[in-house]
Write a protein that holds these residues in place. Sequence first.
Motif, PDB file in Angstrom:
ATOM      1  N   PHE A  40     -32.241  -3.162  45.678  1.00  0.00           N
ATOM      2  CA  PHE A  40     -33.417  -2.754  46.448  1.00  0.00           C
ATOM      3  C   PHE A  40     -34.106  -4.004  46.988  1.00  0.00           C
ATOM      4  O   PHE A  40     -34.276  -4.985  46.281  1.00  0.00           O
ATOM      5  CB  PHE A  40     -34.373  -1.982  45.532  1.00  0.00           C
ATOM      6  N   PRO A  44     -37.763  -4.795  53.596  1.00  0.00           N
ATOM      7  CA  PRO A  44     -37.396  -3.736  54.532  1.00  0.00           C
ATOM      8  C   PRO A  44     -38.083  -2.395  54.229  1.00  0.00           C
ATOM      9  O   PRO A  44     -38.177  -1.530  55.092  1.00  0.00           O
ATOM     10  CB  PRO A  44     -35.877  -3.592  54.372  1.00  0.00           C
ATOM     11  N   TYR A  45     -38.570  -2.235  52.988  1.00  0.00           N
ATOM     12  CA  TYR A  45     -39.246  -0.991  52.607  1.00  0.00           C
ATOM     13  C   TYR A  45     -40.674  -0.939  53.155  1.00  0.00           C
ATOM     14  O   TYR A  45     -41.267   0.126  53.254  1.00  0.00           O
ATOM     15  CB  TYR A  45     -39.251  -0.861  51.078  1.00  0.00           C
ATOM     16  N   TRP A  49     -44.083   5.236  56.366  1.00  0.00           N
ATOM     17  CA  TRP A  49     -43.147   6.313  56.075  1.00  0.00           C
ATOM     18  C   TRP A  49     -43.868   7.639  56.288  1.00  0.00           C
ATOM     19  O   TRP A  49     -45.032   7.785  55.918  1.00  0.00           O
ATOM     20  CB  TRP A  49     -42.685   6.242  54.622  1.00  0.00           C
ATOM     21  N   GLY A 108     -35.248  -0.127  42.552  1.00  0.00           N
ATOM     22  CA  GLY A 108     -36.271   0.730  43.138  1.00  0.00           C
ATOM     23  C   GLY A 108     -37.136   1.466  42.137  1.00  0.00           C
ATOM     24  O   GLY A 108     -37.470   2.628  42.334  1.00  0.00           O
ATOM     25  N   VAL A 124     -37.381   5.112  43.496  1.00  0.00           N
ATOM     26  CA  VAL A 124     -36.546   5.312  44.680  1.00  0.00           C
ATOM     27  C   VAL A 124     -35.137   5.592  44.162  1.00  0.00           C
ATOM     28  O   VAL A 124     -34.472   4.694  43.653  1.00  0.00           O
ATOM     29  CB  VAL A 124     -36.567   4.069  45.599  1.00  0.00           C
ATOM     30  N   MET A 127     -31.541   6.254  49.029  1.00  0.00           N
ATOM     31  CA  MET A 127     -32.066   5.679  50.255  1.00  0.00           C
ATOM     32  C   MET A 127     -30.894   5.296  51.143  1.00  0.00           C
ATOM     33  O   MET A 127     -29.875   4.816  50.659  1.00  0.00           O
ATOM     34  CB  MET A 127     -32.914   4.441  49.954  1.00  0.00           C
ATOM     35  N   ASP A 130     -30.081   1.631  55.815  1.00  0.00           N
ATOM     36  CA  ASP A 130     -30.970   1.073  56.841  1.00  0.00           C
ATOM     37  C   ASP A 130     -32.451   1.316  56.539  1.00  0.00           C
ATOM     38  O   ASP A 130     -33.299   1.097  57.402  1.00  0.00           O
ATOM     39  CB  ASP A 130     -30.603   1.637  58.216  1.00  0.00           C
ATOM     40  N   TYR A 131     -32.763   1.796  55.334  1.00  0.00           N
ATOM     41  CA  TYR A 131     -34.142   2.061  54.924  1.00  0.00           C
ATOM     42  C   TYR A 131     -34.825   3.042  55.882  1.00  0.00           C
ATOM     43  O   TYR A 131     -35.993   2.903  56.221  1.00  0.00           O
ATOM     44  CB  TYR A 131     -34.942   0.762  54.805  1.00  0.00           C
ATOM     45  N   GLU A 132     -34.076   4.070  56.279  1.00  0.00           N
ATOM     46  CA  GLU A 132     -34.573   5.068  57.231  1.00  0.00           C
ATOM     47  C   GLU A 132     -35.141   6.299  56.534  1.00  0.00           C
ATOM     48  O   GLU A 132     -36.105   6.884  56.989  1.00  0.00           O
ATOM     49  CB  GLU A 132     -33.439   5.471  58.182  1.00  0.00           C
ATOM     50  N   ALA A 134     -35.754   8.163  52.399  1.00  0.00           N
ATOM     51  CA  ALA A 134     -35.759   7.862  50.964  1.00  0.00           C
ATOM     52  C   ALA A 134     -36.146   9.089  50.153  1.00  0.00           C
ATOM     53  O   ALA A 134     -36.970   9.903  50.591  1.00  0.00           O
ATOM     54  CB  ALA A 134     -36.731   6.722  50.669  1.00  0.00           C
ATOM     55  N   ARG A 149     -38.751   7.378  58.089  1.00  0.00           N
ATOM     56  CA  ARG A 149     -39.429   6.553  59.100  1.00  0.00           C
ATOM     57  C   ARG A 149     -39.803   7.400  60.319  1.00  0.00           C
ATOM     58  O   ARG A 149     -40.546   6.950  61.176  1.00  0.00           O
ATOM     59  CB  ARG A 149     -38.531   5.400  59.543  1.00  0.00           C
TER      60      ARG A 149
END
Length: 182
Positions: A40, A44-45, A49, A108, A124, A127, A130-132, A134, A149
Amino acid sequence: MKRRNVLLTAAVIAIAGVTGFVYSCKSVKVPDGITVVKDFKIKPYMGTWYEIARFDFKHEKDLSNVTATYSLNENGTVKVVNRGYNYVKDRWEQANGKATFVDKIDEGALKVSFFGPFYAGYNVVLMQPDYENALIFGETKDYIWILSRNKTIPNNVKEKFLKEAEKAGYDLSRLVWTKHDK
């Protein structure tokens, strides 16, 4: 002399009780049987969101258009700003908090506080690379969030997250699907 010893003993017990209480407020564990995201990365997180779904609880009751915005503080903690529109009271509401890692900074498993020394688990568990999108589990099966996102989530991701939650024992009939119309 005897009275003084009794008072001293009572004071020691009180201090130990308060210390234990404060420590228990800060200690958060990943629930048994739950695996959090490994490798993790916090940077990027960061950002905003959109809440796609959750289990309702008192602090999010009657909220739509819910977002969670994360940013790094200079001391390494994470600033948390949760915002939503209370459609019953016809007003925006916001809660400010902080998060820190439970143990390792590359896993996470975090703990979040909105009320002084009281922390709650924020795990987390799934996920996209691409951290899109979660999937977040709380420290008990009373808390779950699906975040994205974007204001919507692809059906294949939604199904994957729901299967994982069901496998972990979550009652999916309790999910509230968050509206984003403002």
